[in-house]
Design an enzyme around this catalytic site. Structure first.
Site, PDB file in Angstrom:
ATOM      1  NE  ARG A  27      53.433 -72.882 -80.753  1.00 46.99           N
ATOM      2  CZ  ARG A  27      52.417 -72.950 -81.059  1.00 46.99           C
ATOM      3  NH1 ARG A  27      51.348 -72.093 -81.346  1.00 46.99           N
ATOM      4  NH2 ARG A  27      52.797 -73.885 -81.670  1.00 46.99           N
ATOM      5  CE  LYS A  87      39.182 -52.254 -86.428  1.00 44.54           C
ATOM      6  NZ  LYS A  87      38.819 -53.437 -85.945  1.00 44.54           N
ATOM      7  CG  ASP A 104      40.162 -49.795 -92.666  1.00 41.82           C
ATOM      8  OD1 ASP A 104      39.448 -50.821 -93.298  1.00 41.82           O
ATOM      9  OD2 ASP A 104      39.643 -49.468 -91.739  1.00 41.82           O
ATOM     10  CG  HIS A 105      38.649 -56.264 -93.061  1.00 44.44           C
ATOM     11  ND1 HIS A 105      38.649 -55.762 -92.092  1.00 44.44           N
ATOM     12  CD2 HIS A 105      37.521 -56.377 -93.287  1.00 44.44           C
ATOM     13  CE1 HIS A 105      37.176 -56.263 -91.505  1.00 44.44           C
ATOM     14  NE2 HIS A 105      36.900 -56.360 -92.380  1.00 44.44           N
ATOM     15  CD  GLU A 108      29.495 -56.872 -87.431  1.00 44.56           C
ATOM     16  OE1 GLU A 108      30.557 -57.954 -87.525  1.00 44.56           O
ATOM     17  OE2 GLU A 108      30.628 -55.803 -86.871  1.00 44.56           O
ATOM     18  CG  ASP A 148      35.657 -53.728 -83.524  1.00 43.73           C
ATOM     19  OD1 ASP A 148      36.862 -54.144 -83.354  1.00 43.73           O
ATOM     20  OD2 ASP A 148      34.599 -54.418 -83.409  1.00 43.73           O
ATOM     21  CG  HIS A 204      36.124 -51.219 -90.445  1.00 38.96           C
ATOM     22  ND1 HIS A 204      37.235 -51.282 -90.413  1.00 38.96           N
ATOM     23  CD2 HIS A 204      35.957 -51.972 -89.416  1.00 38.96           C
ATOM     24  CE1 HIS A 204      37.746 -52.675 -90.053  1.00 38.96           C
ATOM     25  NE2 HIS A 204      37.051 -52.630 -89.716  1.00 38.96           N
ATOM     26  CE  LYS A 225      31.029 -56.506 -83.040  1.00 38.74           C
ATOM     27  NZ  LYS A 225      31.532 -57.068 -83.994  1.00 38.74           N
ATOM     28  CE  LYS A 261      28.264 -58.658 -92.856  1.00 37.99           C
ATOM     29  NZ  LYS A 261      28.733 -57.888 -92.044  1.00 37.99           N
TER      30      LYS A 261
HETATM   31  C1  BG6 Z   1      36.987 -55.956 -87.377  1.00 37.10           C
HETATM   32  C2  BG6 Z   1      36.108 -55.834 -86.404  1.00 37.10           C
HETATM   33  O1  BG6 Z   1      37.988 -54.886 -87.796  1.00 37.10           O
HETATM   34  O2  BG6 Z   1      35.431 -55.760 -88.821  1.00 37.10           O
HETATM   35  C3  BG6 Z   1      35.210 -56.599 -86.179  1.00 37.10           C
HETATM   36  O3  BG6 Z   1      37.069 -55.682 -85.268  1.00 37.10           O
HETATM   37  C4  BG6 Z   1      34.135 -56.061 -87.254  1.00 37.10           C
HETATM   38  O4  BG6 Z   1      34.554 -56.550 -84.499  1.00 37.10           O
HETATM   39  C5  BG6 Z   1      34.202 -56.858 -88.859  1.00 37.10           C
HETATM   40  O5  BG6 Z   1      33.323 -57.375 -86.419  1.00 37.10           O
HETATM   41  C6  BG6 Z   1      33.629 -56.459 -89.422  1.00 37.10           C
HETATM   42  O6  BG6 Z   1      34.305 -56.502 -90.964  1.00 37.10           O
HETATM   43  P1  BG6 Z   1      33.309 -57.185 -91.684  1.00 37.10           P
HETATM   44  O7  BG6 Z   1      34.284 -57.329 -93.223  1.00 37.10           O
HETATM   45  O8  BG6 Z   1      32.578 -58.217 -91.635  1.00 37.10           O
HETATM   46  O9  BG6 Z   1      31.935 -56.076 -92.097  1.00 37.10           O
END
Ligand code: BG6
Length: 503
Positions: free
Chosen positions: A53, A160, A189-190, A228, A248, A253, A353, A358
């Site tokens: 900022r 993403k 993409d994590h 989740e 999402d 993923h 969700k 999980k």
């Molecule tokens: C994110 C989503 O990309 O991935 C979230 O936007 C989701 O909504 C998350 O909770 C899930 O990631 P992980 O690594 O916890 O399975």
């Protein structure tokens, strides 16, 4: 993800973060840089430029990042390492709505690069809302900061969501590719930062025993589950309500998991070959008609319930969620891959969700033995042959099969052969971003999404988006928070004579 020991330090570079004061930078990027620093894997020299900022001093930015690090670090913070990292941080102002500020950014950056001797290599990390990706890239391009010259590299990292449907994904790719070469773009993409996800490649292609049976002759179907427990978090109400579970999670993923499971063996372990095979299989996902999409999907929204004895309110009561919202918080799909290997093998996907547990896993269900010769045990009593790849939690791989109960008669029971990561390897807790950031710095884009894969993913889900939009509330199921999901998800498999693996 190099296939040699990553003890190599990346070349000197400047790491420029847009969104330096935001959540992603504090929660993941800086803790990951810290872990790399602790492992001796950051470049030297190195500098971090935090685009912040107006009026924020470098001192104030460093303080805020240190606070974030103390809160989000995955291991105890060694002040010496943290201070050395934060000493590299400089705050600079730039705002895409004020193009002039990018001329200032250029000047500051070039000066810093000269002072710090980083050699002109630059990584621009856009930890910003997606609407800012193209405007920032355009401004960086305009002032010439992305042009590779004098042997220095310039790279852009985006997270993403890459678009919200096929048309917007194409438009974003087109804009970025007008400014940069594909090889300069790192789409994160994590899920690809997760060890267990990367291990799917090793499991399939470093072992000789799976590949011969990895096809329609032996596999009955595949289940991909990303359940989740967390409900939608309050500060994400407005984002989530405009997005929903499908957008999402699925084209990104879940499709990463699907493509690693279903791709053809690449001839080489390099980014071009691996990403081509992944792109091929995503492009082979059958594009369904809207009518088929309605038949092959289930969408549902959670209503009030209890998770671990905690009351969870209705999804529609979350702040910034439309009280009449038809956004799905759960989705299940049946997909087909139209190619020689997978013809006739359904891929069932589910994610949601506020569920009872999980669990992220891929379950490969093998065909039954062709002939039941053990008359003492009926076919229904035999356990199903599953290979289960558990991504999270309890990372590991399980094989489920039938075995003889000891004794003079043949009696059969189901057993499991289990490999658990934690029994073999002691990995240091990490954010999941370390490998990804390290790979951006060494220029290995094997773990990043290419434009064609992103578009192929959206292409496959577009009929579902279109069909649901037309259907509105019609067909939207509900499920209680803390339950296993809506009954429709079970029906989807039941009508094929199948069922979800019990989690
Ligand atoms: C994110 C989503 O990309 O991935 C979230 O936007 C989701 O909504 C998350 O909770 C899930 O990631 P992980 O690594 O916890 O399975």
């Amino acid at each position: 993800m190099t296939d040699f020991q990553p003890n190599q330090k990346p070349h000197p570079c400047a790491f420029v973060i847009f969104g330096a004061t935001g959540d992603l930078t504090h929660r993941l990027v800086i803790p990951a840089l810290y872990n790399l620093a602790a492992g001796g894997l950051l470049p030297d020299p190195f500098c971090v430029v935090g685009v912040a900022r107006r009026g924020m001093s470098s001192e104030a930015l460093r303080e805020s990042l240190m606070k974030g690090l103390r809160q989000f670090a995955t291991r105890p913070v060694d002040d010496k390492v943290a201070n050395r990292l934060l000493e590299c941080v400089t705050a600079v102002e730039a705002d895409p709505s004020d193009p002039h500020s990018f001329d200032g950014l250029k000047q500051r950056l070039e000066k810093l690069e000269a002072n710090r001797s980083t050699g002109g290599n630059r990584l621009f990390y856009l930890a910003t809302p997606p609407g800012a990706f193209a405007p920032i890239a355009e401004q960086l391009g305009r002032v010439g900061l992305l042009k590779e010259d004098h042997g220095a590299w310039r790279r852009l990292v985006v997270e993403k969501p890459f678009g919200t449907d096929l048309a917007s994904a194409r438009a974003l790719n087109e804009k970025l590719l007008r400014i940069l070469e594909e090889r300069q773009i790192y789409r994160i993409d994590h899920y690809l930062g997760k060890e267990t996800v990367q291990n799917i490649l090793v499991l399939r292609f470093a072992n000789g025993m799976f590949e011969p049976i990895w096809n329609r002759h032996h596999i009955d179907h595949v289940q991909i589950t990303v359940n989740e427990k967390l409900p939608v978090v309050a500060h994400r109400g407005s984002f989530y309500d405009a997005t929903g579970a499908l957008r999402d999670m699925v084209p990104n993923h879940l499709f990463q998991l699907l493509s690693l499971i279903a791709m053809e063996p690449p001839a080489r372990f390099d980014a071009r070959t691996v990403r081509t095979e992944k792109g091929e299989v995503l492009a082979a996902i059958e594009t369904q008609s809207e009518e088929e999409a309605l038949k092959n999907s289930v969408r549902a929204q959670y209503v009030a319930g209890k998770i671990d004895d905690k009351e969870v309110p209705d999804y529609r009561k979350i702040k910034d969620v439309n009280p009449d919202s038809t956004t799905e918080t759960f989705v299940a799909l049946k997909l087909h891959i139209d190619n020689w290997r997978w013809a006739g093998v359904p891929f069932y996907l589910r994610t949601g969700k506020a569920l009872s547990i999980k669990r992220t896993e891929v379950a490969i269900k093998f065909r039954e033995a062709p002939f039941a010769m053990f008359q003492c045990t009926s076919v229904e009593q035999l356990v199903e042959n599953y290979l289960v790849i558990a991504i999270e939690p309890n990372e590991g791989i399980t094989l489920q099969f039938n075995t003889k109960i000891p004794g003079p008669t043949i009696r059969i029971d189901g057993v499991q052969m289990k490999f658990r990561y934690k029994d073999y390897f002691q990995a240091e807790p990490a954010t999941g971003y370390e490998t990804l950031i390290y790979d951006c710095m060494i220029g290995d884009n094997i773990l990043f999404q290419r434009a064609d894969s992103v578009e192929a993913g959206w292409q496959a889900v577009q009929p579902f988006l279109d069909a649901w939009k037309k259907a509105g509330a019609r067909g939207l199921e509900s499920y209680t928070a803390g339950s296993e999901g809506p009954p429709g998800a079970d029906e989807l498999l039941k009508r094929d004579g199948r069922s979800w693996r019990k989690l």
